[in-house]
Write an enzyme that holds these catalytic residues in place. Structure first.
Site, PDB file in Angstrom:
ATOM      1  N   ASN A 156       0.811  -1.237   0.000  1.00  0.00           N
ATOM      2  CA  ASN A 156       0.000   0.000   0.000  1.00  0.00           C
ATOM      3  C   ASN A 156       0.840   1.282   0.000  1.00  0.00           C
ATOM      4  OD1 ASN A 156       0.717  -0.521   2.680  1.00  0.00           O
ATOM      5  ND2 ASN A 156      -1.056   0.571   3.470  1.00  0.00           N
ATOM      6  N   GLU A 254       4.318  -3.928  12.258  1.00  0.00           N
ATOM      7  CA  GLU A 254       3.310  -2.865  12.121  1.00  0.00           C
ATOM      8  C   GLU A 254       2.139  -3.506  11.404  1.00  0.00           C
ATOM      9  OE1 GLU A 254       2.850   0.060  13.238  1.00  0.00           O
ATOM     10  OE2 GLU A 254       4.796   0.127  14.241  1.00  0.00           O
ATOM     11  N   CYS A 288      -3.100   1.936   6.560  1.00  0.00           N
ATOM     12  CA  CYS A 288      -3.407   1.367   7.877  1.00  0.00           C
ATOM     13  C   CYS A 288      -3.917   2.448   8.812  1.00  0.00           C
ATOM     14  CB  CYS A 288      -2.229   0.586   8.444  1.00  0.00           C
ATOM     15  SG  CYS A 288      -0.694   1.437   8.281  1.00  0.00           S
ATOM     16  N   GLU A 464       8.317   3.243  14.377  1.00  0.00           N
ATOM     17  CA  GLU A 464       9.124   3.471  13.184  1.00  0.00           C
ATOM     18  C   GLU A 464       9.261   4.976  12.992  1.00  0.00           C
ATOM     19  OE1 GLU A 464       9.114   0.302  10.271  1.00  0.00           O
ATOM     20  OE2 GLU A 464       6.942   0.335  10.475  1.00  0.00           O
TER      21      GLU A 464
END
Ligand code: ADP
Length: 485
Positions: A156, A254, A288, A464
């Site tokens: 994505n 993640e 997300c 991150e």
């Protein structure tokens, strides 16, 4: 080297060389127009992975001896090369996974910024001096690399996510084996071709194209690596975490999100509605951090719904390379089938509050954007990650109930509140169980220099981006030197 006519062919990059992948190729089609073939995907075997890991071990021996500023100069070169080729990279990525070109160009520039941010880390402090109880002891910490890092990325954000993992991994002194998602292999191959211009030492950055169940699983279970950084589904993330825990190697996952935007009675609707729709529908909801639950206080509910209905009629669904596209198609047939199941569920069990246009004049994986109401807080549409252009609305009595519903989720990635009441905004910030909290802003769009990550089932609780990523890609040595000895 990697182009066949105008089509791109996936290849591995191992030990500083391009390697053709054996076996049968599979045609890759443009999700905006499934009649257009854009390239061919070849898939690697477990042996290819092991070869890449061996190359990464050799690369690590060279890379770990480089000074911070030397590593820094390589990352600056990667950034410059990417900036120069930003349009080509963005065009191919838009064609491969359907994100509108404007957004994709933004994603590529985010990649350039991330590379420069981490390049600068090469000359920043890597430890601290801690006073010793002994006046003749110099006690300090220093960050050291982990070794060979496996990087597993989703489709994505085919440019930004790989870079936000690769750049901090490299600046901390690690070598990398990167396995991109199947729906991003052409972009990955092209990106690697761009990075080749930086002339990194052989084996420092390796690319292995293939299936999760083959390449990913070999990295997790057989390859001699020291860490895995993964972004993808919660189901695969659980698998990554347990495989790494068994081997006692460092990992970071993640995973999903079911992000809520809360609208309070005092919200400025003229500003709020476009931001909420952007969070829900840009990239066809395939982020997300996309807004997938909209929780509205009852005093403003009728006005909010009317404003959403009006704004939805102005949304455009177009092929990804069309500059007018608000959203494009979803990325693949698999995505189309999964999201379509949810839109059918919405039409059957919910009430359609607003719908965007349905694109029918082109063969592609287009989904009509939907805002759905009329379901309970426990309904699948409210609890499950859809990863498509579908947002569900819930009505609440007050901010307390809004926060309670917002927290009623397995996930805890991001959440927003729209209000000018500072007390209620602070109440939300203090009580919401998510990693990224936003006031009067989209649930998505966290800046590259700030930590990114979630609570609960959204992540393995590391972060991150920003300086937080350096904690993951390094380990700390505590050193004590006795002098006057
Ligand atoms: P999505 O549903 O978004 O495609 P996945 O979790 O399936 O998410 O995929 C994310 C990344 O994880 C991809 O690169 C994929 O190939 C990889 N992957 C999938 N299955 C496995 C696995 N069993 N082991 C390691 N990696 C995997």
């Amino acid at each position: 080297m990697i182009t066949k006519g105008l089509e791109v062919v996936s290849q591995n990059y191992i030990a500083g060389e391009w390697r053709s992948i054996q076996g049968e190729g599979q045609a890759v089609f443009n999700p905006s127009n499934t009649l257009e073939k854009i390239g061919e995907m070849y898939l690697s075997t477990a042996e290819d992975v092991l070869e890449a890991v061996a190359a990464a071990h050799a690369g690590f021996m060279i890379w770990k001896k480089k000074s911070g500023s030397e590593k820094s100069s390589y990352l600056y070169k990667m950034a410059d090369a990417l900036e120069q080729e930003s349009e080509e990279v963005a065009t191919l990525a838009s064609k491969e996974m359907g994100k509108p070109i404007g957004e994709m160009l933004g994603e590529v520039m985010r990649g350039v910024n991330l590379l420069r941010f981490y390049a600068a880390e090469g000359v920043r402090p890597t430890g601290e001096v801690i006073p010793s109880t002994d006046a003749d002891v110099l006690q300090y910490t220093k960050r050291v690399p982990l070794g060979v890092v496996g990087i597993i990325t989703p489709w994505n954000f085919p440019v930004a996510i790989p870079i936000w993992k690769i750049a901090p991994a490299l600046i901390c002194g690690n070598s990398v084996v990167w396995k991109p998602a199947e729906h991003g292999v052409l972009t990955a191959t092209f990106l690697m071709k761009v990075f080749e211009k930086a002339n990194l030492p052989k084996g420092v950055l390796n690319l292995v194209i293939g299936k999760g169940s083959v390449v990913g699983q070999t990295l997790l279970e057989e390859a001699e690596i020291h860490a895995i950084s993964f972004t993808g589904s919660t189901a695969t993330g659980k698998n990554v975490a347990s495989a790494c825990a068994k081997r006692n190697i460092k990992y970071q996952t993640e995973m999903g999100g079911k992000n809520a935007a809360i609208v309070l009675n005092d919200a400025n609707l003229e500003k709020t509605v476009p931001i909420i729709l952007s969070g829900a529908f840009r990239s066809a909801g395939q982020k997300c951090t996309a807004t997938s639950r909209i929780i509205v206080e009852k005093g403003i509910y009728p006005k909010f719904i009317a404003a959403v209905q009006e704004a939805m009629s102005a949304i455009t669904v177009q092929e990804a390379l069309n500059n007018q596209a608000y959203l494009g198609p979803v990325a693949s047939k698999a995505q189309f089938d999964t999201v379509s199941e949810y839109t059918q569920l919405a039409r059957k069990e919910g009430e359609i509050i607003a719908e965007g246009p349905l694109k029918t004049n082109q063969k592609g994986y287009y989904i009509q954007p939907l805002v759905v109401g009329g379901v309970s807080a426990k309904h699948r549409l409210v609890q499950e990650e859809i990863f498509g252009p579908v947002a569900t609305v819930l009505q609440v009595d007050d901010v307390e109930e809004a926060i309670e519903l917002c927290n009623d989720s397995l996930y805890g990635l991001s959440a927003s509140i729209f209000t000018n009441n500072i007390n209620k905004a602070m109440q939300f910030i203090d009580n919401v169980e998510v990693g990224m909290v936003r006031v009067n802003q989209e649930t998505s769009g966290v800046e590259y220099q700030a930590p990114f990550g979630g609570m609960k089932w959204s992540s393995s609780h590391t972060r991150e981006q920003g300086q937080a990523a350096l904690d993951f890609y390094s380990q700390v040595k505590t050193c004590a030197i006795k002098h006057q000895f």
